[in-house]
Design a protein around this motif. Structure first.
Motif, short mmCIF file in Angstrom:
data_model
loop_
_atom_site.label_atom_id
_atom_site.label_comp_id
_atom_site.label_asym_id
_atom_site.label_seq_id
_atom_site.Cartn_x
_atom_site.Cartn_y
_atom_site.Cartn_z
N GLU A 92 1.32 -1.22 0.44
CA GLU A 92 0.22 0.09 0.43
C GLU A 92 0.77 1.73 0.37
O GLU A 92 0.41 2.53 -0.23
N ASP A 93 1.96 1.17 0.70
CA ASP A 93 3.30 2.36 0.90
C ASP A 93 3.70 2.42 -0.59
O ASP A 93 3.39 3.77 -1.20
N ILE A 94 3.18 1.94 -1.48
CA ILE A 94 4.21 1.84 -2.89
C ILE A 94 3.30 2.08 -3.76
O ILE A 94 3.33 3.02 -4.06
N TYR A 95 2.35 1.34 -3.80
CA TYR A 95 0.80 1.91 -4.55
C TYR A 95 0.40 3.56 -3.93
O TYR A 95 0.14 4.79 -4.86
N ALA A 96 0.92 4.47 -2.75
CA ALA A 96 -0.02 5.59 -2.70
C ALA A 96 1.43 6.32 -2.81
O ALA A 96 1.13 7.87 -3.42
N SER A 97 2.93 5.89 -3.60
CA SER A 97 3.64 6.55 -3.91
C SER A 97 3.67 6.16 -5.52
O SER A 97 4.01 7.57 -6.22
N LEU A 98 2.83 5.49 -5.50
CA LEU A 98 2.55 5.82 -7.38
C LEU A 98 1.57 6.58 -7.58
O LEU A 98 1.86 6.98 -8.67
N LEU A 99 1.06 6.59 -6.64
CA LEU A 99 -0.19 7.49 -6.71
C LEU A 99 0.42 9.08 -6.96
O LEU A 99 -0.37 10.52 -7.42
N SER A 100 0.53 9.33 -6.29
CA SER A 100 1.89 10.61 -5.68
C SER A 100 2.48 10.77 -7.29
O SER A 100 2.42 12.53 -7.69
N ILE A 101 2.50 10.14 -8.65
CA ILE A 101 2.99 10.69 -9.24
C ILE A 101 1.89 11.69 -10.28
O ILE A 101 2.38 11.63 -11.56
N TYR A 102 0.73 10.76 -9.76
CA TYR A 102 -0.47 11.18 -10.66
C TYR A 102 -0.25 12.45 -10.30
O TYR A 102 -1.01 13.32 -10.94
N TYR A 103 -0.34 13.37 -9.31
CA TYR A 103 -0.30 14.88 -8.71
C TYR A 103 0.92 14.89 -9.44
O TYR A 103 0.67 16.62 -10.09
N TYR A 104 2.23 14.59 -9.45
CA TYR A 104 3.15 15.19 -9.84
C TYR A 104 2.81 15.54 -11.95
O TYR A 104 3.16 16.33 -12.46
N ALA A 105 2.51 14.57 -12.50
CA ALA A 105 2.49 14.72 -13.65
C ALA A 105 1.38 15.82 -14.04
O ALA A 105 1.34 16.72 -14.93
N LYS A 106 0.32 15.72 -13.09
CA LYS A 106 -0.79 16.53 -13.23
C LYS A 106 -0.28 18.30 -13.10
O LYS A 106 -0.88 19.12 -13.94
N TYR A 107 0.54 18.49 -12.14
CA TYR A 107 0.73 19.50 -11.70
C TYR A 107 1.74 20.72 -12.44
O TYR A 107 1.87 21.46 -13.54
N ASN A 108 2.96 18.93 -13.30
CA ASN A 108 3.91 19.45 -14.05
C ASN A 108 3.42 19.62 -15.61
O ASN A 108 4.83 19.78 -16.51
N ASN A 109 2.23 19.19 -15.88
CA ASN A 109 1.39 19.46 -17.56
C ASN A 109 1.86 17.82 -18.29
O ASN A 109 3.11 18.37 -19.22
N ILE A 110 2.51 16.50 -17.56
CA ILE A 110 3.26 15.83 -17.88
C ILE A 110 2.12 15.37 -19.34
O ILE A 110 0.75 14.59 -18.86
#
Lengths: 135, 116
Positions: B36-54
């Motif tokens: 669950e820690d790994i999937y929570a971390s993978l989820l944070s990349i979704y926010y990163y991509a959204k914020y940085n317009n990837i």
């Protein structure tokens, strides 16, 4: 009478080692159980802290999407939060990333500890959060 | 020899075998506890991509590399069946996450797999 003594000797010869083995077996099983129990106790305490920091509305907008609160609290506030969560073991959070490093809680390096890591998003960057509890 | 003595010896041998082979301690398995820690971390990349317009899968490589380096010692990173990092000798666990990126017109699907 001689036959009875012979029987008693054989009985004692088997029963005493058997009893000794049983006692050592139970003792080692108890120690293993206690180790597992202590480990689970600390692990669940640490999980409680991980959920509170990275998944509750106090510190995040969504799961692992941090709000500024974690970056503004000081050590005393953090330790108050930890005690309010019912965690009475030394814990720490190391926040690392984007040229920013901050340690909240007790410094646990050099001792035996359980560590959980999460990468979380805050203000355009990814931060590595290392949660530790003394083992 | 007295049959009672033979019986006692047999019982004693059986008891010894039972004591030496039985495992009475409880076992706790925690191999998958950090999933669950790994999937929570993978989820944070979704926010990163959204914020940085990837908007492309290649853009996910730097944050995914940071995540993998932070969480694992040895790992294999695969994006859309292309292996980008492979320094894992054994692959016991696989974590799969699909990112849907949107550039305003098209959706891009990035199938990310991390093996460790």
């Amino acid at each position: 009478m001689l036959a009875k003594l012979y029987e008693i000797l054989i009985f004692l010869g088997f029963s005493i080692p058997a009893l000794y083995l049983l006692i050592t077996k139970v003792y080692s099983a108890y120690n293993e159980w206690k180790y597992n129990f202590d480990f689970m106790d600390r692990f669940l305490d640490l999980k409680k802290l991980v959920f509170f920091i990275t998944e509750s509305n106090n510190f995040t907008y969504q799961i692992c999407n941090l709000n500024p609160t974690l970056f503004t609290i000081d050590n005393t506030t953090f330790l108050n939060i930890v005690s309010e969560l019912g965690i009475n073991k030394p814990v720490s959070i190391l926040i690392d990333g984007n040229n920013y490093t901050n340690l909240l809680g007790y410094y646990l390096s050099g001792t035996t500890y359980i560590e959980i890591r999460r990468v979380c998003f805050y203000n355009g960057s990814l931060y590595l959060l290392k949660f530790r509890i003394i083992s | 020899m007295n049959p009672i003595i033979i019986f006692e010896i047999l019982i004693g041998i059986m008891a010894l075998i039972f004591i030496l082979t039985s495992d009475i301690s409880p076992k706790i398995y925690l191999e998958n506890s950090n999933t669950e820690d790994i999937y929570a971390s993978l989820l944070s990349i979704y926010y990163y991509a959204k914020y940085n317009n990837i908007t492309t899968c290649d853009g996910l490589l730097p944050p995914l590399t940071f995540l993998s380096n932070s969480l694992f010692n040895n790992y294999t990173l695969i994006i859309n069946n292309v292996t980008y990092v492979n320094n894992s000798m054994t692959n016991n666990y696989a974590y799969n996450f699909i990112y849907v990126l949107y550039d305003g017109q098209n959706f891009t699907y990035c199938n990310v797999t991390i093996l460790r």
